[in-house]
Design an enzyme around this catalytic site. Sequence first.
Site, PDB file in Angstrom:
ATOM      1  N   LEU A   9       0.627  -1.224  -0.198  1.00 48.41           N
ATOM      2  CA  LEU A   9       0.001   0.036   0.167  1.00 48.41           C
ATOM      3  C   LEU A   9       0.872   1.207  -0.026  1.00 48.41           C
ATOM      4  O   LEU A   9       0.487   2.202  -1.199  1.00 48.41           O
ATOM      5  CB  LEU A   9      -0.896  -0.193   0.904  1.00 48.41           C
ATOM      6  CG  LEU A   9      -1.685  -1.298   1.391  1.00 48.41           C
ATOM      7  CD1 LEU A   9      -2.924  -0.801   2.299  1.00 48.41           C
ATOM      8  CD2 LEU A   9      -2.674  -1.259   0.335  1.00 48.41           C
ATOM      9  N   ASP A  27      10.507   3.744   6.586  1.00 42.77           N
ATOM     10  CA  ASP A  27       9.998   1.983   6.631  1.00 42.77           C
ATOM     11  C   ASP A  27      11.192   1.289   6.995  1.00 42.77           C
ATOM     12  O   ASP A  27      12.595   2.335   6.529  1.00 42.77           O
ATOM     13  CB  ASP A  27       9.760   1.602   5.153  1.00 42.77           C
ATOM     14  CG  ASP A  27       9.165  -0.009   4.956  1.00 42.77           C
ATOM     15  OD1 ASP A  27      10.046  -0.267   5.229  1.00 42.77           O
ATOM     16  OD2 ASP A  27       8.204  -0.035   4.560  1.00 42.77           O
ATOM     17  N   LEU A  64       1.066   2.970   8.063  1.00 46.11           N
ATOM     18  CA  LEU A  64       1.026   1.444   7.188  1.00 46.11           C
ATOM     19  C   LEU A  64       2.397   0.170   7.649  1.00 46.11           C
ATOM     20  O   LEU A  64       2.234  -0.724   8.168  1.00 46.11           O
ATOM     21  CB  LEU A  64       1.243   2.116   5.598  1.00 46.11           C
ATOM     22  CG  LEU A  64       0.550   2.607   5.130  1.00 46.11           C
ATOM     23  CD1 LEU A  64       0.920   2.639   4.067  1.00 46.11           C
ATOM     24  CD2 LEU A  64      -1.055   2.485   5.142  1.00 46.11           C
ATOM     25  N   GLY A  66       3.930  -2.030  10.090  1.00 48.33           N
ATOM     26  CA  GLY A  66       3.920  -3.153  10.680  1.00 48.33           C
ATOM     27  C   GLY A  66       3.493  -4.732  10.174  1.00 48.33           C
ATOM     28  O   GLY A  66       3.582  -4.438   8.896  1.00 48.33           O
ATOM     29  N   SER A  68       1.610  -7.052   8.730  1.00 46.95           N
ATOM     30  CA  SER A  68       0.482  -6.911   7.837  1.00 46.95           C
ATOM     31  C   SER A  68      -0.537  -8.264   7.885  1.00 46.95           C
ATOM     32  O   SER A  68      -1.603  -8.070   7.065  1.00 46.95           O
ATOM     33  CB  SER A  68       0.167  -6.308   6.402  1.00 46.95           C
ATOM     34  OG  SER A  68       1.332  -7.470   5.725  1.00 46.95           O
ATOM     35  N   ASN A 105      -9.933  -4.707   8.706  1.00 52.22           N
ATOM     36  CA  ASN A 105     -11.660  -5.775   9.011  1.00 52.22           C
ATOM     37  C   ASN A 105     -11.467  -6.560   9.237  1.00 52.22           C
ATOM     38  O   ASN A 105     -12.322  -7.188  10.601  1.00 52.22           O
ATOM     39  CB  ASN A 105     -11.947  -6.169   7.570  1.00 52.22           C
ATOM     40  CG  ASN A 105     -11.555  -6.923   6.683  1.00 52.22           C
ATOM     41  OD1 ASN A 105     -11.149  -8.150   7.301  1.00 52.22           O
ATOM     42  ND2 ASN A 105     -10.340  -6.854   5.852  1.00 52.22           N
ATOM     43  N   HIS A 106      -9.864  -7.360  10.224  1.00 58.19           N
ATOM     44  CA  HIS A 106      -9.545  -8.263  11.274  1.00 58.19           C
ATOM     45  C   HIS A 106     -10.067  -7.973  12.951  1.00 58.19           C
ATOM     46  O   HIS A 106      -9.684  -8.785  12.933  1.00 58.19           O
ATOM     47  CB  HIS A 106      -8.540  -8.933  10.512  1.00 58.19           C
ATOM     48  CG  HIS A 106      -8.100  -9.453   9.410  1.00 58.19           C
ATOM     49  ND1 HIS A 106      -9.484 -10.649   8.901  1.00 58.19           N
ATOM     50  CD2 HIS A 106      -8.029  -8.652   8.203  1.00 58.19           C
ATOM     51  CE1 HIS A 106      -8.720 -10.636   7.737  1.00 58.19           C
ATOM     52  NE2 HIS A 106      -8.399  -9.989   7.196  1.00 58.19           N
ATOM     53  N   TYR A 129      -3.078 -10.331  15.271  1.00 60.70           N
ATOM     54  CA  TYR A 129      -2.931  -9.589  14.684  1.00 60.70           C
ATOM     55  C   TYR A 129      -4.598  -8.481  14.230  1.00 60.70           C
ATOM     56  O   TYR A 129      -4.022  -7.197  14.395  1.00 60.70           O
ATOM     57  CB  TYR A 129      -3.116 -10.062  12.631  1.00 60.70           C
ATOM     58  CG  TYR A 129      -3.356  -8.926  11.778  1.00 60.70           C
ATOM     59  CD1 TYR A 129      -1.947  -7.793  12.063  1.00 60.70           C
ATOM     60  CD2 TYR A 129      -4.432  -9.232  10.575  1.00 60.70           C
ATOM     61  CE1 TYR A 129      -2.694  -6.685  10.372  1.00 60.70           C
ATOM     62  CE2 TYR A 129      -5.253  -8.168   9.532  1.00 60.70           C
ATOM     63  CZ  TYR A 129      -3.410  -6.960   9.999  1.00 60.70           C
ATOM     64  OH  TYR A 129      -4.089  -6.365   8.432  1.00 60.70           O
ATOM     65  N   LYS A 133      -4.546  -4.612  15.631  1.00 59.55           N
ATOM     66  CA  LYS A 133      -5.234  -3.244  15.017  1.00 59.55           C
ATOM     67  C   LYS A 133      -5.952  -2.693  15.427  1.00 59.55           C
ATOM     68  O   LYS A 133      -7.181  -1.404  16.101  1.00 59.55           O
ATOM     69  CB  LYS A 133      -6.128  -3.554  13.536  1.00 59.55           C
ATOM     70  CG  LYS A 133      -4.794  -4.092  12.731  1.00 59.55           C
ATOM     71  CD  LYS A 133      -4.212  -2.743  12.192  1.00 59.55           C
ATOM     72  CE  LYS A 133      -3.297  -3.483  11.382  1.00 59.55           C
ATOM     73  NZ  LYS A 133      -2.553  -2.465  10.888  1.00 59.55           N
TER      74      LYS A 133
HETATM   75  N1  LIG Z   1      -3.509  -4.865   1.686  1.00 57.58           N
HETATM   76  C1  LIG Z   1      -4.392  -4.910   2.874  1.00 57.58           C
HETATM   77  O1  LIG Z   1      -5.414  -5.832   2.009  1.00 57.58           O
HETATM   78  C2  LIG Z   1      -4.579  -4.340   4.079  1.00 57.58           C
HETATM   79  C3  LIG Z   1      -5.682  -4.503   4.326  1.00 57.58           C
HETATM   80  C4  LIG Z   1      -6.043  -4.601   5.554  1.00 57.58           C
HETATM   81  C5  LIG Z   1      -4.994  -3.688   6.626  1.00 57.58           C
HETATM   82  N2  LIG Z   1      -3.535  -3.571   5.970  1.00 57.58           N
HETATM   83  C6  LIG Z   1      -2.880  -2.598   6.771  1.00 57.58           C
HETATM   84  O2  LIG Z   1      -2.432  -1.636   5.798  1.00 57.58           O
HETATM   85  C7  LIG Z   1      -0.813  -1.498   6.083  1.00 57.58           C
HETATM   86  C8  LIG Z   1      -0.496  -1.695   4.862  1.00 57.58           C
HETATM   87  O3  LIG Z   1      -0.837  -3.263   4.742  1.00 57.58           O
HETATM   88  P1  LIG Z   1       0.092  -3.874   2.892  1.00 57.58           P
HETATM   89  O4  LIG Z   1      -0.453  -4.529   2.525  1.00 57.58           O
HETATM   90  O5  LIG Z   1       1.366  -2.408   2.093  1.00 57.58           O
HETATM   91  O6  LIG Z   1       1.944  -4.802   4.073  1.00 57.58           O
HETATM   92  P2  LIG Z   1       3.310  -4.955   3.813  1.00 57.58           P
HETATM   93  O7  LIG Z   1       3.121  -6.412   4.535  1.00 57.58           O
HETATM   94  O8  LIG Z   1       3.028  -5.032   1.889  1.00 57.58           O
HETATM   95  O9  LIG Z   1       4.127  -3.793   3.854  1.00 57.58           O
HETATM   96  C9  LIG Z   1       3.629  -2.985   5.341  1.00 57.58           C
HETATM   97  C10 LIG Z   1       5.359  -2.745   5.492  1.00 57.58           C
HETATM   98  O10 LIG Z   1       5.671  -2.428   6.965  1.00 57.58           O
HETATM   99  C11 LIG Z   1       7.244  -1.920   7.303  1.00 57.58           C
HETATM  100  N3  LIG Z   1       7.687  -2.463   8.350  1.00 57.58           N
HETATM  101  C12 LIG Z   1       6.932  -3.558   9.351  1.00 57.58           C
HETATM  102  N4  LIG Z   1       7.386  -3.494  10.431  1.00 57.58           N
HETATM  103  C13 LIG Z   1       8.143  -2.367  11.034  1.00 57.58           C
HETATM  104  C14 LIG Z   1       9.126  -1.783  11.742  1.00 57.58           C
HETATM  105  N5  LIG Z   1       9.062  -1.941  12.905  1.00 57.58           N
HETATM  106  N6  LIG Z   1       9.406  -0.264  10.947  1.00 57.58           N
HETATM  107  C15 LIG Z   1       9.714   0.648   9.801  1.00 57.58           C
HETATM  108  N7  LIG Z   1       8.382  -0.819   8.994  1.00 57.58           N
HETATM  109  C16 LIG Z   1       8.203  -1.981   9.024  1.00 57.58           C
HETATM  110  C17 LIG Z   1       7.778  -3.570   6.427  1.00 57.58           C
HETATM  111  O11 LIG Z   1       8.708  -3.273   5.882  1.00 57.58           O
HETATM  112  C18 LIG Z   1       6.277  -2.929   4.876  1.00 57.58           C
HETATM  113  O12 LIG Z   1       7.318  -2.830   3.579  1.00 57.58           O
HETATM  114  C19 LIG Z   1      -0.570  -2.654   7.295  1.00 57.58           C
HETATM  115  O13 LIG Z   1      -0.725  -1.655   8.064  1.00 57.58           O
HETATM  116  C20 LIG Z   1      -1.524  -3.888   6.999  1.00 57.58           C
HETATM  117  O14 LIG Z   1      -1.993  -4.581   8.389  1.00 57.58           O
HETATM  118  C21 LIG Z   1      -3.509  -3.756   4.739  1.00 57.58           C
END
Ligand SMILES: NC(=O)c1ccc[n+]([C@@H]2O[C@H](COP(=O)([O-])OP(=O)(O)OC[C@H]3O[C@@H](n4cnc5c(N)ncnc54)[C@H](O)[C@@H]3O)[C@@H](O)[C@H]2O)c1
Length: 262
Positions: A9, A27, A64, A66, A68, A105-106, A129, A133
């Site tokens: 994202l 990041d 974002l 964390g 995921s 949504n989780h 997870y 959230k």
């Molecule tokens: N993609 C989806 O459909 C979706 C749905 C619901 C929620 N989300 C939430 O949206 C956010 C982004 O999702 P995504 O799909 O891009 O996930 P992703 O796993 O692709 O990206 C997460 C990023 O966070 C970084 N990260 C993790 N721990 C870290 C730390 N301690 N310090 C700095 N950076 C750190 C990772 O390096 C990674 O680049 C997440 O919080 C996820 O839970 C995503």
Amino acid sequence: MITGAAGLLGRVLRERLRSRYALVLLDQAPMDAAGEGEAVFQCSITDAAALRRAMQGVDSVVHLAGVSTEAPWDAIRDANIEGCYQTFEAAYQAGVRRMVFASSNHAIGFYPRTRALDGSEPVRPDTRYGVSKAFGEALASYYADKFGLSAVCLRIGTARSPDEPGDIRHLSTWLSHRDLAELVICSIEAPVHYQVVFGASANQRNWWRDDGAQAIGFTPQDNAEDWADRLTATPSDLDPIARNLQGGSFCAWEHPGAGNTD
Ligand SMILES: NC(=O)c1ccc[n+]([C@@H]2O[C@H](COP(=O)([O-])OP(=O)(O)OC[C@H]3O[C@@H](n4cnc5c(N)ncnc54)[C@H](O)[C@@H]3O)[C@@H](O)[C@H]2O)c1
């Protein structure tokens, strides 16, 4: 600022928001070098001093970063509990105006699919997870009420690469990249104090009410139904636990009744 800027994202938002805002990208993973109007910080969100330095002059944080998906507790705890806390605290200390928290949504995954939620119901997380959230949403509410750090919590459905739904559940939960970008812009700019918003496109089979979306002026454009006749049922679409609950397969993982096909 976009935390988690190296992720799925984060990369979508970097591309789609760079013409509208100056961006600070953070990041722990490597990112593309800073372009015009960008600054890049490679550090962990558990590093309070580094966060404080990166946060100087920032107006809004789209948080974002964390873990995921579901993971062992120590990984969830470090990034999604401790790291989330440090991010909110650094934002408050730096005088940030708006937090946009990527919830999920989780956080409400154990509600049945027949229940049209508006965001005001108690959380029903489906995983560690999801619990993290719910913690982030509580933290956002606390910083808004006590310290005036306004917040929008996005209960994101399913945003993917490629940018299309991949199973039957996604026909209800899908969020296109175009709608994600618009949702985040509305979340940054809407005059609200604290708001929970479900992040889904204008899906014909949507489960969630749009009260939150209306509160921030978000009108999604895309509809997962356009892909419906190309999708076939996956194991999680058929699983007796997953198929009836909003969190789908996340509800079935580690569930004592999982695998029971009665
Ligand atoms: N993609 C989806 O459909 C979706 C749905 C619901 C929620 N989300 C939430 O949206 C956010 C982004 O999702 P995504 O799909 O891009 O996930 P992703 O796993 O692709 O990206 C997460 C990023 O966070 C970084 N990260 C993790 N721990 C870290 C730390 N301690 N310090 C700095 N950076 C750190 C990772 O390096 C990674 O680049 C997440 O919080 C996820 O839970 C995503």
